[in-house]
Design a protein around this motif. Structure first.
Motif, PDB file in Angstrom:
ATOM      1  N   CYS A  14     -18.143 -43.354   0.759  1.00  0.00           N
ATOM      2  CA  CYS A  14     -19.080 -42.789   1.729  1.00  0.00           C
ATOM      3  C   CYS A  14     -19.518 -41.397   1.254  1.00  0.00           C
ATOM      4  N   ALA A  15     -20.828 -41.220   1.075  1.00  0.00           N
ATOM      5  CA  ALA A  15     -21.346 -39.926   0.611  1.00  0.00           C
ATOM      6  C   ALA A  15     -21.062 -38.826   1.629  1.00  0.00           C
ATOM      7  N   PHE A  16     -21.181 -39.125   2.922  1.00  0.00           N
ATOM      8  CA  PHE A  16     -20.899 -38.120   3.948  1.00  0.00           C
ATOM      9  C   PHE A  16     -19.426 -37.707   3.911  1.00  0.00           C
ATOM     10  N   CYS A  17     -18.535 -38.697   3.825  1.00  0.00           N
ATOM     11  CA  CYS A  17     -17.094 -38.402   3.756  1.00  0.00           C
ATOM     12  C   CYS A  17     -16.773 -37.597   2.507  1.00  0.00           C
ATOM     13  N   SER A  18     -17.386 -37.978   1.385  1.00  0.00           N
ATOM     14  CA  SER A  18     -17.152 -37.264   0.133  1.00  0.00           C
ATOM     15  C   SER A  18     -17.672 -35.831   0.216  1.00  0.00           C
ATOM     16  N   ALA A  19     -18.819 -35.630   0.873  1.00  0.00           N
ATOM     17  CA  ALA A  19     -19.349 -34.274   1.048  1.00  0.00           C
ATOM     18  C   ALA A  19     -18.392 -33.443   1.900  1.00  0.00           C
ATOM     19  N   CYS A  20     -17.829 -34.040   2.936  1.00  0.00           N
ATOM     20  CA  CYS A  20     -16.849 -33.329   3.777  1.00  0.00           C
ATOM     21  C   CYS A  20     -15.603 -32.981   2.962  1.00  0.00           C
ATOM     22  N   ALA A  21     -15.149 -33.907   2.131  1.00  0.00           N
ATOM     23  CA  ALA A  21     -13.970 -33.649   1.295  1.00  0.00           C
ATOM     24  C   ALA A  21     -14.247 -32.525   0.309  1.00  0.00           C
ATOM     25  N   ARG A  22     -15.456 -32.496  -0.266  1.00  0.00           N
ATOM     26  CA  ARG A  22     -15.807 -31.400  -1.180  1.00  0.00           C
ATOM     27  C   ARG A  22     -15.822 -30.067  -0.444  1.00  0.00           C
ATOM     28  N   PHE A  23     -16.303 -30.069   0.809  1.00  0.00           N
ATOM     29  CA  PHE A  23     -16.271 -28.847   1.622  1.00  0.00           C
ATOM     30  C   PHE A  23     -14.825 -28.379   1.783  1.00  0.00           C
ATOM     31  N   VAL A  24     -13.942 -29.305   2.110  1.00  0.00           N
ATOM     32  CA  VAL A  24     -12.523 -28.968   2.269  1.00  0.00           C
ATOM     33  C   VAL A  24     -11.984 -28.368   0.966  1.00  0.00           C
ATOM     34  N   GLU A  25     -12.267 -29.007  -0.137  1.00  0.00           N
ATOM     35  CA  GLU A  25     -11.747 -28.524  -1.419  1.00  0.00           C
ATOM     36  C   GLU A  25     -12.282 -27.140  -1.773  1.00  0.00           C
ATOM     37  N   ARG A  26     -13.532 -26.840  -1.378  1.00  0.00           N
ATOM     38  CA  ARG A  26     -14.134 -25.538  -1.676  1.00  0.00           C
ATOM     39  C   ARG A  26     -13.763 -24.452  -0.675  1.00  0.00           C
ATOM     40  N   ARG A  27     -13.640 -24.817   0.603  1.00  0.00           N
ATOM     41  CA  ARG A  27     -13.569 -23.805   1.661  1.00  0.00           C
ATOM     42  C   ARG A  27     -12.269 -23.739   2.451  1.00  0.00           C
ATOM     43  N   VAL A  28     -11.456 -24.770   2.379  1.00  0.00           N
ATOM     44  CA  VAL A  28     -10.223 -24.817   3.176  1.00  0.00           C
ATOM     45  C   VAL A  28      -9.034 -24.767   2.215  1.00  0.00           C
ATOM     46  N   PRO A  29      -8.474 -23.572   2.014  1.00  0.00           N
ATOM     47  CA  PRO A  29      -7.351 -23.475   1.076  1.00  0.00           C
ATOM     48  C   PRO A  29      -6.120 -24.215   1.611  1.00  0.00           C
ATOM     49  N   THR A  30      -5.733 -25.243   0.916  1.00  0.00           N
ATOM     50  CA  THR A  30      -4.586 -26.051   1.328  1.00  0.00           C
ATOM     51  C   THR A  30      -3.890 -26.594   0.091  1.00  0.00           C
ATOM     52  N   ALA A  31      -2.608 -26.797   0.208  1.00  0.00           N
ATOM     53  CA  ALA A  31      -1.851 -27.405  -0.885  1.00  0.00           C
ATOM     54  C   ALA A  31      -1.932 -28.928  -0.827  1.00  0.00           C
ATOM     55  N   ALA A  32      -2.523 -29.458   0.242  1.00  0.00           N
ATOM     56  CA  ALA A  32      -2.629 -30.914   0.382  1.00  0.00           C
ATOM     57  C   ALA A  32      -3.493 -31.502  -0.720  1.00  0.00           C
ATOM     58  N   HIS A  33      -3.110 -32.684  -1.145  1.00  0.00           N
ATOM     59  CA  HIS A  33      -3.889 -33.443  -2.113  1.00  0.00           C
ATOM     60  C   HIS A  33      -4.983 -34.166  -1.332  1.00  0.00           C
ATOM     61  N   VAL A  34      -6.250 -33.927  -1.645  1.00  0.00           N
ATOM     62  CA  VAL A  34      -7.386 -34.563  -0.979  1.00  0.00           C
ATOM     63  C   VAL A  34      -7.893 -35.649  -1.919  1.00  0.00           C
ATOM     64  N   VAL A  35      -7.801 -36.905  -1.473  1.00  0.00           N
ATOM     65  CA  VAL A  35      -8.060 -38.028  -2.388  1.00  0.00           C
ATOM     66  C   VAL A  35      -8.777 -39.171  -1.654  1.00  0.00           C
ATOM     67  N   PRO A  36      -9.738 -39.818  -2.337  1.00  0.00           N
ATOM     68  CA  PRO A  36     -10.345 -41.017  -1.761  1.00  0.00           C
ATOM     69  C   PRO A  36      -9.296 -42.133  -1.704  1.00  0.00           C
ATOM     70  N   TYR A  37      -9.345 -42.927  -0.654  1.00  0.00           N
ATOM     71  CA  TYR A  37      -8.333 -43.989  -0.548  1.00  0.00           C
ATOM     72  C   TYR A  37      -8.461 -44.990  -1.690  1.00  0.00           C
ATOM     73  N   GLN A  38      -9.654 -45.104  -2.251  1.00  0.00           N
ATOM     74  CA  GLN A  38      -9.857 -46.050  -3.344  1.00  0.00           C
ATOM     75  C   GLN A  38      -9.061 -45.657  -4.598  1.00  0.00           C
ATOM     76  N   PHE A  39      -8.643 -44.398  -4.698  1.00  0.00           N
ATOM     77  CA  PHE A  39      -7.884 -43.925  -5.854  1.00  0.00           C
ATOM     78  C   PHE A  39      -6.467 -43.499  -5.487  1.00  0.00           C
ATOM     79  N   ALA A  40      -6.063 -43.757  -4.264  1.00  0.00           N
ATOM     80  CA  ALA A  40      -4.728 -43.375  -3.805  1.00  0.00           C
ATOM     81  C   ALA A  40      -3.774 -44.565  -3.904  1.00  0.00           C
ATOM     82  N   ASP A  41      -2.497 -44.269  -4.071  1.00  0.00           N
ATOM     83  CA  ASP A  41      -1.469 -45.310  -4.036  1.00  0.00           C
ATOM     84  C   ASP A  41      -1.106 -45.499  -2.565  1.00  0.00           C
TER      85      ASP A  41
END
Length: 130
Positions: A14-41
């Protein structure tokens, strides 16, 4: 599953979901791993494809799972003070009672959201109930 690091799982198709995830990665400092479910175990995370198709997922270091706005609250709560406040605002029951229907509405209409595409549309038979 237990891990030293939390994981936030979203729909990478989902492009919208991916855009939100990119926002998180750029603007929300967190140690959490942000990953698409398609590439997650998913099995290691204790998640299913169905869960991930319905809502974003949070898997804490202790294996606790949260979905949708509850997952977003956990993600924000894992960040700096300003974002932790935003996450805390999503937790009270009256807010959660509004957040879930709002989340479901966005999920049903994510193809119409900024950055969304026709590929973001969730087929009618897989849309979460309101």
């Amino acid at each position: 599953m237990t891990s030293a690091r939390a994981t936030f799982v979203f729909d990478g198709d989902c492009a919208f979901c991916s855009a939100c995830a990119r926002f998180v990665e750029r603007r929300v400092p967190t140690a959490a791993h942000v990953v698409p479910y398609q590439f997650a175990d998913l099995a290691a995370l204790g998640l299913t494809v169905e869960q991930c198709e319905q809502a974003v997922q949070w898997v804490g270091p202790d294996g606790t799972i949260a979905a949708g706005p509850d997952a977003i609250a956990k993600l924000l709560g894992s960040s700096n003070a300003a974002w932790r406040v935003a996450g805390a605002l999503l937790r009270p029951p009256p807010v959660r009672a509004v957040a879930w229907p709002a989340y479901r509405w966005v999920a049903r209409n994510r193809d119409r959201m900024p950055g969304g595409t026709a590929a973001c549309a969730v087929p009618q038979d897989r849309r979460p109930a309101t």
